[in-house]
Design a protein around this motif. Structure first.
Motif, mmCIF file in Angstrom:
data_model
loop_
_atom_site.group_PDB
_atom_site.id
_atom_site.type_symbol
_atom_site.label_atom_id
_atom_site.label_comp_id
_atom_site.label_asym_id
_atom_site.label_seq_id
_atom_site.Cartn_x
_atom_site.Cartn_y
_atom_site.Cartn_z
ATOM 1 N N ARG A 53 -13.784 11.841 8.899
ATOM 2 C CA ARG A 53 -12.553 11.992 9.683
ATOM 3 C C ARG A 53 -11.330 11.631 8.844
ATOM 4 N NH1 ARG A 53 -11.555 6.998 12.481
ATOM 5 N NH2 ARG A 53 -13.059 5.433 11.820
ATOM 6 N N PRO A 54 -11.042 12.433 7.843
ATOM 7 C CA PRO A 54 -9.928 12.115 6.941
ATOM 8 C C PRO A 54 -8.570 12.082 7.643
ATOM 9 C CG PRO A 54 -10.726 14.338 6.546
ATOM 10 C CD PRO A 54 -11.691 13.690 7.481
ATOM 11 N N GLY A 55 -8.360 12.966 8.622
ATOM 12 C CA GLY A 55 -7.076 12.995 9.316
ATOM 13 C C GLY A 55 -6.785 11.704 10.050
ATOM 14 N N ASP A 56 -7.819 11.134 10.681
ATOM 15 C CA ASP A 56 -7.636 9.871 11.397
ATOM 16 C C ASP A 56 -7.220 8.756 10.454
ATOM 17 O OD1 ASP A 56 -8.294 11.086 13.746
ATOM 18 O OD2 ASP A 56 -10.357 10.340 13.798
ATOM 19 N N HIS A 57 -7.821 8.734 9.267
ATOM 20 C CA HIS A 57 -7.492 7.675 8.309
ATOM 21 C C HIS A 57 -6.095 7.863 7.725
ATOM 22 C CE1 HIS A 57 -11.262 5.412 8.140
ATOM 23 N NE2 HIS A 57 -11.853 6.563 8.366
ATOM 24 N N ILE A 58 -5.747 9.092 7.391
ATOM 25 C CA ILE A 58 -4.428 9.346 6.803
ATOM 26 C C ILE A 58 -3.318 8.996 7.779
ATOM 27 C CG2 ILE A 58 -2.876 11.178 5.982
ATOM 28 C CD1 ILE A 58 -4.922 10.402 3.931
ATOM 29 N N ASN A 59 -3.521 9.277 9.063
ATOM 30 C CA ASN A 59 -2.492 9.041 10.069
ATOM 31 C C ASN A 59 -2.610 7.683 10.753
ATOM 32 O OD1 ASN A 59 -1.306 11.654 9.752
ATOM 33 N ND2 ASN A 59 -3.034 12.507 10.888
ATOM 34 N N SER A 60 -3.530 6.843 10.284
ATOM 35 C CA SER A 60 -3.728 5.555 10.944
ATOM 36 C C SER A 60 -2.557 4.619 10.685
ATOM 37 C CB SER A 60 -5.027 4.912 10.457
ATOM 38 O OG SER A 60 -4.908 4.536 9.106
ATOM 39 N N ARG A 61 -2.375 3.699 11.602
ATOM 40 C CA ARG A 61 -1.350 2.665 11.449
ATOM 41 C C ARG A 61 -1.878 1.385 12.068
ATOM 42 N NH1 ARG A 61 0.173 5.834 15.789
ATOM 43 N NH2 ARG A 61 0.664 4.703 17.694
ATOM 44 N N SER A 62 -1.264 0.276 11.724
ATOM 45 C CA SER A 62 -1.694 -1.008 12.261
ATOM 46 C C SER A 62 -1.313 -1.102 13.732
ATOM 47 C CB SER A 62 -1.037 -2.147 11.480
ATOM 48 O OG SER A 62 -1.484 -2.128 10.143
ATOM 49 N N PRO A 63 -2.037 -1.902 14.501
ATOM 50 C CA PRO A 63 -1.686 -2.071 15.905
ATOM 51 C C PRO A 63 -0.327 -2.731 16.082
ATOM 52 C CG PRO A 63 -3.467 -3.550 15.273
ATOM 53 C CD PRO A 63 -3.245 -2.636 14.126
ATOM 54 N N GLY A 64 0.216 -2.635 17.291
ATOM 55 C CA GLY A 64 1.560 -3.137 17.551
ATOM 56 C C GLY A 64 1.731 -4.625 17.278
ATOM 57 N N GLY A 65 0.710 -5.419 17.483
ATOM 58 C CA GLY A 65 0.826 -6.868 17.274
ATOM 59 C C GLY A 65 0.500 -7.317 15.874
ATOM 60 N N ALA A 66 0.502 -6.408 14.905
ATOM 61 C CA ALA A 66 0.144 -6.773 13.529
ATOM 62 C C ALA A 66 1.162 -7.745 12.949
ATOM 63 C CB ALA A 66 0.056 -5.526 12.666
ATOM 64 N N ILE A 67 0.709 -8.614 12.072
ATOM 65 C CA ILE A 67 1.575 -9.623 11.447
ATOM 66 C C ILE A 67 1.936 -9.192 10.031
ATOM 67 C CG2 ILE A 67 0.648 -11.510 12.842
ATOM 68 C CD1 ILE A 67 -1.124 -12.269 10.491
ATOM 69 N N GLY A 68 2.990 -9.794 9.494
ATOM 70 C CA GLY A 68 3.429 -9.468 8.143
ATOM 71 C C GLY A 68 2.551 -10.117 7.084
ATOM 72 N N TRP A 69 2.632 -9.570 5.895
ATOM 73 C CA TRP A 69 1.885 -10.105 4.758
ATOM 74 C C TRP A 69 2.527 -11.416 4.312
ATOM 75 C CZ3 TRP A 69 -2.036 -7.322 1.851
ATOM 76 C CH2 TRP A 69 -2.407 -6.108 2.449
ATOM 77 N N ALA A 70 1.706 -12.363 3.919
ATOM 78 C CA ALA A 70 2.211 -13.653 3.446
ATOM 79 C C ALA A 70 2.614 -13.581 1.976
ATOM 80 C CB ALA A 70 1.156 -14.743 3.644
ATOM 81 N N THR A 71 2.104 -12.595 1.260
ATOM 82 C CA THR A 71 2.409 -12.449 -0.168
ATOM 83 C C THR A 71 3.181 -11.152 -0.380
ATOM 84 O OG1 THR A 71 0.280 -11.355 -0.539
ATOM 85 C CG2 THR A 71 0.361 -13.736 -0.878
ATOM 86 N N HIS A 72 3.879 -11.075 -1.511
ATOM 87 C CA HIS A 72 4.706 -9.909 -1.806
ATOM 88 C C HIS A 72 4.084 -9.091 -2.940
ATOM 89 C CE1 HIS A 72 7.805 -11.442 0.839
ATOM 90 N NE2 HIS A 72 7.674 -12.619 0.257
ATOM 91 N N LEU A 73 4.302 -7.791 -2.882
ATOM 92 C CA LEU A 73 3.714 -6.890 -3.870
ATOM 93 C C LEU A 73 4.176 -7.202 -5.281
ATOM 94 C CD1 LEU A 73 1.948 -4.325 -4.321
ATOM 95 C CD2 LEU A 73 4.061 -3.000 -4.112
ATOM 96 N N PHE A 74 5.448 -7.525 -5.461
ATOM 97 C CA PHE A 74 5.987 -7.721 -6.809
ATOM 98 C C PHE A 74 6.044 -9.183 -7.231
ATOM 99 C CE2 PHE A 74 7.802 -3.582 -5.499
ATOM 100 C CZ PHE A 74 7.117 -2.809 -6.420
ATOM 101 N N ASP A 75 5.369 -10.037 -6.503
ATOM 102 C CA ASP A 75 5.235 -11.436 -6.917
ATOM 103 C C ASP A 75 3.922 -11.562 -7.702
ATOM 104 O OD1 ASP A 75 5.653 -14.132 -7.195
ATOM 105 O OD2 ASP A 75 4.818 -14.641 -5.233
#
Length: 200
Positions: A53-75
């Protein structure tokens, strides 16, 4: 010249043989090598799920109550030893993250050369390592209920491969420490897990 004598010659006794020794038993359990059948099956299931089911994965998103990342990509320069290891042998960091997320949060039984490490190294030879990294990032988002979507996972894994792996390693270490301390309420996701468009 002397005449031969009729005296019988006494037979020579065979040397005494030492008793056979029993093989030495090692108290340490035998290791099965770097290839783990559970890891192989894990990655097979992940690939089959994405391909079914590639379409489901490509269009997936986190649920509404998702929390932010504690670490940063460029740190990614802190800590410097993780940065150097990931830049030189990214497959080791990839395998380490996989072990922490899927096997043991305390890193018990971890070996630097493992199935996921070898798989990442092999896919890197074909330039496809970003696929595994983006799949791993999606798994981490799902497990810890973090913000993001598949397109972000692919973009970060493809364009900033080392920074992505360093972030995943630091994030999973942080999240597992919180789980060990009993602070797991924030990881409770919606009952449906990942939310797909049109699934409402």
């Amino acid at each position: 010249m002397s005449a031969p004598t009729d005296t019988p010659i006494a037979p020579v006794a065979a040397p005494a043989q030492a008793p056979a020794q029993a093989p030495v038993q090692s108290s340490a359990p035998a290791k099965g090598g770097p290839i783990d059948d559970n890891d192989v099956n894990h990655w097979k299931e992940r690939f089959n799920d994405v391909l079914s089911r590639p379409g489901d994965h490509i269009n997936s998103r986190s649920p509404g109550g998702a929390i932010g990342w504690a670490t940063h990509l460029f740190d990614c320069f802190n800590p410097i030893d993780l940065c150097l290891i990931t830049c030189c042998v990214p497959c080791v960091t990839f395998g380490k993250v996989h072990h922490r997320v899927n096997k043991n949060g305390n890193m018990e039984g971890y070996e630097p050369v493992n199935t996921s490490c070898l798989l990442f190294c092999g896919s890197g030879c074909c330039g496809l390592h970003w696929i595994l990294a983006s799949m791993q990032r999606a798994s981490i988002r799902e497990k810890y209920n973090l913000e993001g979507n598949c397109i972000e996972d692919i973009a970060k894994s493809f364009c900033c491969g080392c920074c992505n792996l360093i972030q995943l390693e630091k994030e999973t270490e942080h999240r597992e420490a919180l789980l060990r301390n009993g602070n797991s309420e924030q990881y409770k996701s919606n009952t449906g897990g990942m939310v797909y468009p049109g699934a409402n």
